[in-house]
Design an enzyme around this catalytic site. Structure first.
Site, short mmCIF file in Angstrom:
data_model
loop_
_atom_site.label_atom_id
_atom_site.label_comp_id
_atom_site.label_asym_id
_atom_site.label_seq_id
_atom_site.Cartn_x
_atom_site.Cartn_y
_atom_site.Cartn_z
N ASP A 116 -6.02 4.14 -9.40
CA ASP A 116 -5.34 2.94 -9.87
C ASP A 116 -6.36 1.83 -10.07
OD1 ASP A 116 -3.24 1.35 -10.64
OD2 ASP A 116 -2.71 0.75 -8.61
N TYR A 118 -7.38 -2.21 -11.81
CA TYR A 118 -7.04 -3.60 -11.45
C TYR A 118 -7.57 -4.47 -12.58
CZ TYR A 118 -6.82 -7.38 -7.84
OH TYR A 118 -6.54 -8.49 -7.08
N HIS A 123 -3.67 -11.05 -13.30
CA HIS A 123 -3.19 -10.50 -12.04
C HIS A 123 -4.25 -10.66 -10.94
CE1 HIS A 123 -1.25 -7.89 -9.13
NE2 HIS A 123 -2.35 -7.16 -9.07
N ARG A 132 -6.72 -14.98 -0.92
CA ARG A 132 -7.96 -15.62 -0.46
C ARG A 132 -7.98 -17.06 -0.98
NH1 ARG A 132 -9.55 -11.03 -2.99
NH2 ARG A 132 -10.36 -12.28 -4.71
N GLU A 187 4.57 -3.10 -8.93
CA GLU A 187 3.50 -3.45 -9.86
C GLU A 187 3.80 -2.70 -11.15
OE1 GLU A 187 -0.33 -2.80 -7.96
OE2 GLU A 187 -0.18 -4.75 -6.96
N GLU A 189 2.81 -1.18 -14.45
CA GLU A 189 1.52 -0.69 -14.95
C GLU A 189 1.73 0.33 -16.07
OE1 GLU A 189 -1.40 0.28 -12.05
OE2 GLU A 189 -0.52 -1.00 -10.49
N ASP A 219 3.76 0.90 -9.34
CA ASP A 219 2.95 1.07 -8.13
C ASP A 219 3.58 0.22 -7.01
OD1 ASP A 219 0.90 1.40 -6.28
OD2 ASP A 219 -0.37 -0.15 -7.21
N ARG A 223 3.42 -5.63 0.54
CA ARG A 223 2.39 -6.68 0.61
C ARG A 223 2.01 -7.04 2.04
NH1 ARG A 223 0.40 -5.96 -4.23
NH2 ARG A 223 1.93 -6.33 -5.88
N GLN A 226 -0.28 -4.28 3.16
CA GLN A 226 -1.51 -4.37 2.37
C GLN A 226 -2.40 -5.52 2.84
OE1 GLN A 226 -0.71 -5.12 -1.79
NE2 GLN A 226 -2.87 -5.20 -2.36
N TYR A 230 -6.15 -4.26 4.10
CA TYR A 230 -6.99 -3.98 2.93
C TYR A 230 -8.46 -4.34 3.08
CZ TYR A 230 -7.64 -8.66 0.84
OH TYR A 230 -8.02 -9.94 0.58
N LYS A 239 0.30 1.13 -0.27
CA LYS A 239 0.53 1.66 -1.61
C LYS A 239 0.93 3.13 -1.59
CE LYS A 239 -1.52 -1.82 -4.02
NZ LYS A 239 -0.94 -2.49 -5.18
N THR A 243 4.58 6.14 -5.65
CA THR A 243 4.25 5.60 -6.96
C THR A 243 5.17 6.29 -7.96
OG1 THR A 243 1.92 5.42 -6.29
CG2 THR A 243 2.40 5.25 -8.65
N THR A 330 -1.80 -3.69 -12.37
CA THR A 330 -0.66 -4.54 -12.71
C THR A 330 -0.92 -5.30 -14.00
OG1 THR A 330 -0.36 -4.86 -10.37
CG2 THR A 330 0.85 -6.35 -11.83
N GLU A 344 3.48 -12.27 -7.53
CA GLU A 344 3.07 -13.35 -8.44
C GLU A 344 4.27 -14.15 -8.94
OE1 GLU A 344 -0.12 -11.72 -11.35
OE2 GLU A 344 0.96 -10.03 -10.49
CA CA Z 1 -1.67 -1.27 -8.66
#
Ligand code: CA
Length: 398
Positions: A116, A118, A123, A132, A187, A189, A219, A223, A226, A230, A239, A243, A330, A344
């Site tokens: 997968d 990114y 996104h 962050r 997500e 995709e 996906d 959260r 994650q 992560y 994740k 899927t 995404t 988002e």
């Molecule tokens: Ca993804």
């Protein structure tokens, strides 16, 4: 006039003869390779006599595995013969049309390795700002390479499969807590199904020999799990629980009129990521949450194409094999209503969405259903459809 009596099987509809996606449906004789015509499935084994040589064996199979392995010449020959058969005035002997509403679909191929990516800047920047808030939204490598991770192939499920809410660890005020995810997300995709001979170091110009077709992917992402797990190695259990992939794989050939450049990079890229043809795709997605259209993600906003992703995935000498699957990441555009995740859209839960039934949502509740669909420009002003990917959240399993 085609023998197929289905108003959805018309050149001005997404699943007309310009599209012809492949899947697998249950029949009285077991699973069969099939093609989608409008709102019907046409199983191919009952009409295998209409095909010659290798193609007769490929359409008699119980999955798309042999077709994926057969390679581009066989893919083109089969598609050309199918076009003849479905646009003929008389039905082939033995042909059976199954309404999609009644057809039982299967995961159409054995998923090999799953990667997968990114590759939507919008996104990546949105997630960066949320996860962050004190740092730069994009990390320094992002503009130079298509960031990705290896996902879990064994939990790729076909559209329509219920998704149990995952359990896991999340950060609590006094150490980690365990339980069903409370921030379950999607997500939206675009996925690419690989085929052809196993190969290493696939150049961007060889992409069409190794990409069989395109399918929508959801996906699903927890959260809370994650965000806690992560760092520093990336997504894992947040994740890997599920899927979803669309049941019908639209052949790459159907997107010949949809090719566009990806977003211009900030700086020159390394040679292996330079394309001699555009491999971005003009695909427009729609995300529907419990019947309310909440977003229209725009795939032309991606910064890396499928050809660049495949080149990157194999540049170290790793082999791509038939049945491998990779997804775009995404799809989010610059506008709020083009965001491809609820993280988002709700800005991490701070800005709830109001659905048409008056209820408010931030993340998924048990019983919620999400449907993702998409279209792209087809030849001669037609529209090519990507089959829906649908999933409903069910309560966590004890
Ligand atoms: Ca993804």
């Amino acid at each position: 006039m085609s023998w197929i009596d289905d108003p959805a099987f018309a050149a001005d509809r997404p699943f007309g003869p310009q599209t012809l996606p492949y899947g697998v449906v249950e029949t009285a004789d077991g699973p069969s390779v099939a093609v989608r015509v409008g709102d019907h499935a046409l199983p191919l084994r009952p009409i295998a006599d209409e095909f010659t040589g290798e193609l007769a064996d490929l359409v008699s199979a119980e999955s798309l595995d042999a077709l994926l392995a057969a390679g581009r010449p066989a893919w083109s020959a089969l598609r050309a013969r199918l076009r003849e058969l479905v646009t003929a005035t008389a039905a082939p002997d033995g042909a059976v049309l199954l309404p999609l509403a009644d057809a039982q679909v299967r995961l159409p191929f054995t998923v090999g390795d799953y990667v997968d990516f990114y590759s939507s800047r919008h996104h990546a920047e949105n997630v960066g700002r949320i996860f962050r808030p004190d740092g730069e939204p994009l990390l320094p490598n992002w503009t130079h390479l298509p960031v990705g991770y290896h996902g879990r192939a064994g939990t790729v499920v076909v559209s329509g499969t219920d998704i149990p809410r995952p359990h896991g660890q999340r950060k609590g005020d006094a150490g980690p807590v365990f339980g069903p995810s409370v921030r379950l997300d999607i997500e939206a995709e675009v996925g690419f199904v690989c085929g052809g001979p196993p190969a290493r170091r696939v150049s961007t110009s060889a992409a069409a020999e190794h990409i069989f077709g395109v399918a929508l992917v959801n996906d699903w992402s927890a959260r809370d799990i994650q965000a806690w797990e992560y760092v520093p190695l990336g997504p894992h259990l947040g994740k890997s629980f599920a899927t979803s992939i669309g049941a019908w794989i639209t052949p790459l050939e159907a997107f010949a009129a949809a090719r566009v450049p990806v977003v211009e990079p900030d700086h020159p890229r390394l040679d292996y990521l330079v394309e001699d043809a555009h491999w971005g795709l003009d695909i427009r997605l729609e995300v529907v949450w419990n019947g309310t259209m909440v977003s229209r993600p725009d795939f032309t906003q991606m910064s890396f194409s499928c050809a660049q992703q495949l080149a990157h995935m194999t540049v170290n000498g790793a082999t791509v094999r038939p049945g491998d699957l990779f997804a775009s990441g995404t799809v989010s555009g610059p506008d709020k209503r083009q965001r491809g995740s609820f993280l988002e859209l709700s800005w991490s839960g701070k800005e709830p969405l109001t659905l048409d039934d008056g209820t408010e949502r931030t993340f998924l509740e048990d019983g919620d259903t999400v449907v993702i669909t998409a279209t792209a420009p087809g030849p001669d002003g037609t529209v090519v459809g990507l089959s829906e990917v649908v999933g409903t959240i069910v309560a966590a399993v004890d």
